[in-house]
Write an enzyme that holds these catalytic residues in place. Sequence first.
Site, PDB file in Angstrom:
ATOM      1  N   GLN A  31       0.476 -15.239   1.561  1.00  0.00           N
ATOM      2  CA  GLN A  31      -0.753 -14.438   1.462  1.00  0.00           C
ATOM      3  C   GLN A  31      -1.951 -15.309   1.064  1.00  0.00           C
ATOM      4  OE1 GLN A  31       0.093 -10.835  -0.727  1.00  0.00           O
ATOM      5  NE2 GLN A  31       1.465 -10.109   0.883  1.00  0.00           N
ATOM      6  N   HIS A  84       0.671 -12.390 -18.569  1.00  0.00           N
ATOM      7  CA  HIS A  84       1.062 -10.970 -18.540  1.00  0.00           C
ATOM      8  C   HIS A  84       2.575 -10.921 -18.711  1.00  0.00           C
ATOM      9  CE1 HIS A  84       1.504  -6.804 -17.578  1.00  0.00           C
ATOM     10  NE2 HIS A  84       2.259  -7.086 -16.525  1.00  0.00           N
ATOM     11  N   ASP A 117      -2.602  -4.982 -20.294  1.00  0.00           N
ATOM     12  CA  ASP A 117      -2.300  -5.388 -21.676  1.00  0.00           C
ATOM     13  C   ASP A 117      -3.506  -5.100 -22.577  1.00  0.00           C
ATOM     14  OD1 ASP A 117       0.268  -7.125 -20.969  1.00  0.00           O
ATOM     15  OD2 ASP A 117      -1.303  -7.633 -19.555  1.00  0.00           O
ATOM     16  N   ILE A 164       2.348   1.871  -7.071  1.00  0.00           N
ATOM     17  CA  ILE A 164       0.989   1.554  -7.554  1.00  0.00           C
ATOM     18  C   ILE A 164      -0.026   1.888  -6.453  1.00  0.00           C
ATOM     19  CG2 ILE A 164      -0.585  -0.280  -8.294  1.00  0.00           C
ATOM     20  CD1 ILE A 164       1.764  -1.626  -9.673  1.00  0.00           C
ATOM     21  N   GLY A 165       0.316   1.525  -5.213  1.00  0.00           N
ATOM     22  CA  GLY A 165      -0.582   1.838  -4.089  1.00  0.00           C
ATOM     23  C   GLY A 165      -0.955   3.309  -4.058  1.00  0.00           C
ATOM     24  N   ARG A 174      10.205 -10.620 -16.157  1.00  0.00           N
ATOM     25  CA  ARG A 174       9.280 -10.797 -15.038  1.00  0.00           C
ATOM     26  C   ARG A 174       9.487 -12.151 -14.353  1.00  0.00           C
ATOM     27  NH1 ARG A 174       5.698  -8.740 -19.037  1.00  0.00           N
ATOM     28  NH2 ARG A 174       5.107  -6.578 -18.718  1.00  0.00           N
ATOM     29  N   ALA A 205       0.807  -1.229   0.000  1.00  0.00           N
ATOM     30  CA  ALA A 205       0.000   0.000   0.000  1.00  0.00           C
ATOM     31  C   ALA A 205       0.838   1.275   0.000  1.00  0.00           C
ATOM     32  CB  ALA A 205      -0.946  -0.021   1.194  1.00  0.00           C
ATOM     33  N   ASN A 208       9.407 -13.431  -5.411  1.00  0.00           N
ATOM     34  CA  ASN A 208       8.034 -13.111  -5.010  1.00  0.00           C
ATOM     35  C   ASN A 208       7.166 -14.332  -4.698  1.00  0.00           C
ATOM     36  OD1 ASN A 208       8.454 -10.363  -5.117  1.00  0.00           O
ATOM     37  ND2 ASN A 208       7.924 -10.201  -7.283  1.00  0.00           N
TER      38      ASN A 208
HETATM   39  P1  NAD Z   1       6.930  -0.617  -5.374  1.00  0.00           P
HETATM   40  O1  NAD Z   1       8.243  -1.215  -5.068  1.00  0.00           O
HETATM   41  O2  NAD Z   1       6.795   0.833  -5.569  1.00  0.00           O
HETATM   42  O3  NAD Z   1       5.902  -1.009  -4.239  1.00  0.00           O
HETATM   43  C1  NAD Z   1       5.780  -2.315  -3.784  1.00  0.00           C
HETATM   44  C2  NAD Z   1       5.430  -2.206  -2.322  1.00  0.00           C
HETATM   45  O4  NAD Z   1       5.131  -3.521  -1.867  1.00  0.00           O
HETATM   46  C3  NAD Z   1       6.567  -1.670  -1.455  1.00  0.00           C
HETATM   47  O5  NAD Z   1       6.095  -0.584  -0.673  1.00  0.00           O
HETATM   48  C4  NAD Z   1       6.965  -2.859  -0.590  1.00  0.00           C
HETATM   49  O6  NAD Z   1       7.372  -2.484   0.712  1.00  0.00           O
HETATM   50  C5  NAD Z   1       5.661  -3.635  -0.564  1.00  0.00           C
HETATM   51  N1  NAD Z   1       5.801  -5.048  -0.283  1.00  0.00           N
HETATM   52  C6  NAD Z   1       6.804  -5.875  -0.650  1.00  0.00           C
HETATM   53  N2  NAD Z   1       6.591  -7.092  -0.152  1.00  0.00           N
HETATM   54  C7  NAD Z   1       5.417  -7.045   0.511  1.00  0.00           C
HETATM   55  C8  NAD Z   1       4.674  -7.989   1.242  1.00  0.00           C
HETATM   56  N3  NAD Z   1       5.095  -9.246   1.386  1.00  0.00           N
HETATM   57  N4  NAD Z   1       3.520  -7.583   1.811  1.00  0.00           N
HETATM   58  C9  NAD Z   1       3.096  -6.323   1.686  1.00  0.00           C
HETATM   59  N5  NAD Z   1       3.766  -5.374   1.019  1.00  0.00           N
HETATM   60  C10 NAD Z   1       4.910  -5.749   0.430  1.00  0.00           C
HETATM   61  O7  NAD Z   1       6.352  -1.434  -6.641  1.00  0.00           O
HETATM   62  P2  NAD Z   1       5.128  -1.048  -7.576  1.00  0.00           P
HETATM   63  O8  NAD Z   1       5.622  -0.255  -8.702  1.00  0.00           O
HETATM   64  O9  NAD Z   1       3.988  -0.566  -6.742  1.00  0.00           O
HETATM   65  O10 NAD Z   1       4.795  -2.496  -8.206  1.00  0.00           O
HETATM   66  C11 NAD Z   1       4.267  -3.539  -7.421  1.00  0.00           C
HETATM   67  C12 NAD Z   1       4.187  -4.816  -8.239  1.00  0.00           C
HETATM   68  O11 NAD Z   1       3.275  -4.671  -9.318  1.00  0.00           O
HETATM   69  C13 NAD Z   1       5.506  -5.246  -8.888  1.00  0.00           C
HETATM   70  O12 NAD Z   1       5.612  -6.649  -8.814  1.00  0.00           O
HETATM   71  C14 NAD Z   1       5.325  -4.849 -10.342  1.00  0.00           C
HETATM   72  O13 NAD Z   1       6.150  -5.598 -11.215  1.00  0.00           O
HETATM   73  C15 NAD Z   1       3.870  -5.188 -10.514  1.00  0.00           C
HETATM   74  N6  NAD Z   1       3.185  -4.613 -11.681  1.00  0.00           N
HETATM   75  C16 NAD Z   1       2.273  -5.406 -12.303  1.00  0.00           C
HETATM   76  C17 NAD Z   1       1.570  -4.939 -13.391  1.00  0.00           C
HETATM   77  C18 NAD Z   1       0.548  -5.800 -14.101  1.00  0.00           C
HETATM   78  O14 NAD Z   1       0.039  -5.373 -15.150  1.00  0.00           O
HETATM   79  N7  NAD Z   1       0.203  -6.990 -13.608  1.00  0.00           N
HETATM   80  C19 NAD Z   1       1.794  -3.622 -13.828  1.00  0.00           C
HETATM   81  C20 NAD Z   1       2.727  -2.829 -13.156  1.00  0.00           C
HETATM   82  C21 NAD Z   1       3.420  -3.350 -12.077  1.00  0.00           C
HETATM   83  C1  LMR Z   2       3.994  -3.657 -16.858  1.00  0.00           C
HETATM   84  O1  LMR Z   2       3.571  -4.396 -17.732  1.00  0.00           O
HETATM   85  O2  LMR Z   2       4.116  -2.429 -17.004  1.00  0.00           O
HETATM   86  C2  LMR Z   2       4.333  -4.255 -15.528  1.00  0.00           C
HETATM   87  O3  LMR Z   2       4.137  -5.627 -15.543  1.00  0.00           O
HETATM   88  C3  LMR Z   2       5.658  -3.865 -15.040  1.00  0.00           C
HETATM   89  C4  LMR Z   2       6.734  -4.656 -15.749  1.00  0.00           C
HETATM   90  O4  LMR Z   2       7.608  -5.199 -15.064  1.00  0.00           O
HETATM   91  O5  LMR Z   2       6.691  -4.701 -16.974  1.00  0.00           O
END
Ligand code: NAD
Ligand code: LMR
Length: 328
Positions: A115, A190, A162, A17-18, A101, A13, A108
Amino acid sequence: MSKKPVRVAVTGAAGQIGYALLFRIASGEMLGKDQPVILQLLEVPAEGPQKALKGVMMELEDCAFPLLVGMEAHGDPMTAFKDADYALLVGSRPRGPGMERAELLAINGAIFTAQGKALNAVASRDVKVLVVGNPANTNAYIAMKAAPDLKPGNFTAMLRLDHNRAASQIAAKTGKAVADIEKLCVWGNHSPTMYADYRFATIKGESVKAMINDQEWNANVFLPTVGKRGAAIIEARGLSSAASAANAAIDHMRDWALGTNGKWVTMGIPSQGWYGIPKDVMFGFPVTCENGEYKVVEGLEIDAFSQACIDKTLKELTDEQAGVAHLI
Ligand code: NAD
Ligand code: LMR
């Protein structure tokens, strides 16, 4: 305001992204302008992230959102997921420049086992789970497998970014409005292997495929652009996409909860064998949503090019699954 508040758990959070997500959930963009919410926010228990989370919560307070009727900070999923109706699993390590990824799996995977177990123990029996943290499909698969008492179909992975990226590229190519694009979908993982498929898409009833009529553009421009968009954003920003990812998470949950009025969207869901995808593989499919349930669009013809693309993304997913078998 008569609706009963719902509990929305968000992990990671205090991350980027949060920060782009929580304010929109609290303002009613995800579950409707008449739905009060209680935010149950999870961060790693270390002092730094917890302090940053407090700061985000101070800002949420300062917005005085009428729909935000409760807010909690947690360092343990067993309390963060208590009675959660919705869970957005964002928290995990993002990839940096040059990383794939899949490299994140080892880092991860453990998070999503813990969780999934916590959701199994304490969340609402109808909790709707969206995994955003990468690699999103396989993390969702791990969490689903760690939660045997919950409905597997309630674990989903985010392919919506996507889908939205594909819609924007098609709008730019055709010069038409993105809002008019219907029947688009993204199959699979993804990752760069995802298969964004506009063969069935229409704009105001006209076939997008006929409008574009350029298989070379499809194979050599469109698919690589959508598939590698995440990496292009990391390259440009030095950070992974955040606002567009948060936006896609809002779209995914809103459509699942409130329905799509017959419109196709893409969700990563555990296969029930649709289109020959083995059971339980967390795969992007075209779906419509109604009354809080998604339904796969069935009976679409899969031509040889599409089958080859689907086979490729499926192979990547089954390889990822094999790589985490020890966690299941
Ligand atoms: P970020 O590093 O800014 O934030 C991640 C947060 O998660 C951090 O504050 C960290 O302390 C916290 N965190 C880590 N482990 C944790 C846990 N076990 N429990 C609770 N909190 C935890 O990263 P972000 O940019 O917010 O991205 C988060 C994730 O989303 C990454 O894995 C990123 O690759 C993914 N992402 C996915 C997509 C998609 O389309 N599926 C798109 C963008 C990003
Ligand atoms: C994205 O597609 O933007 C996210 O999955 C972040 C990444 O690692 O590409």
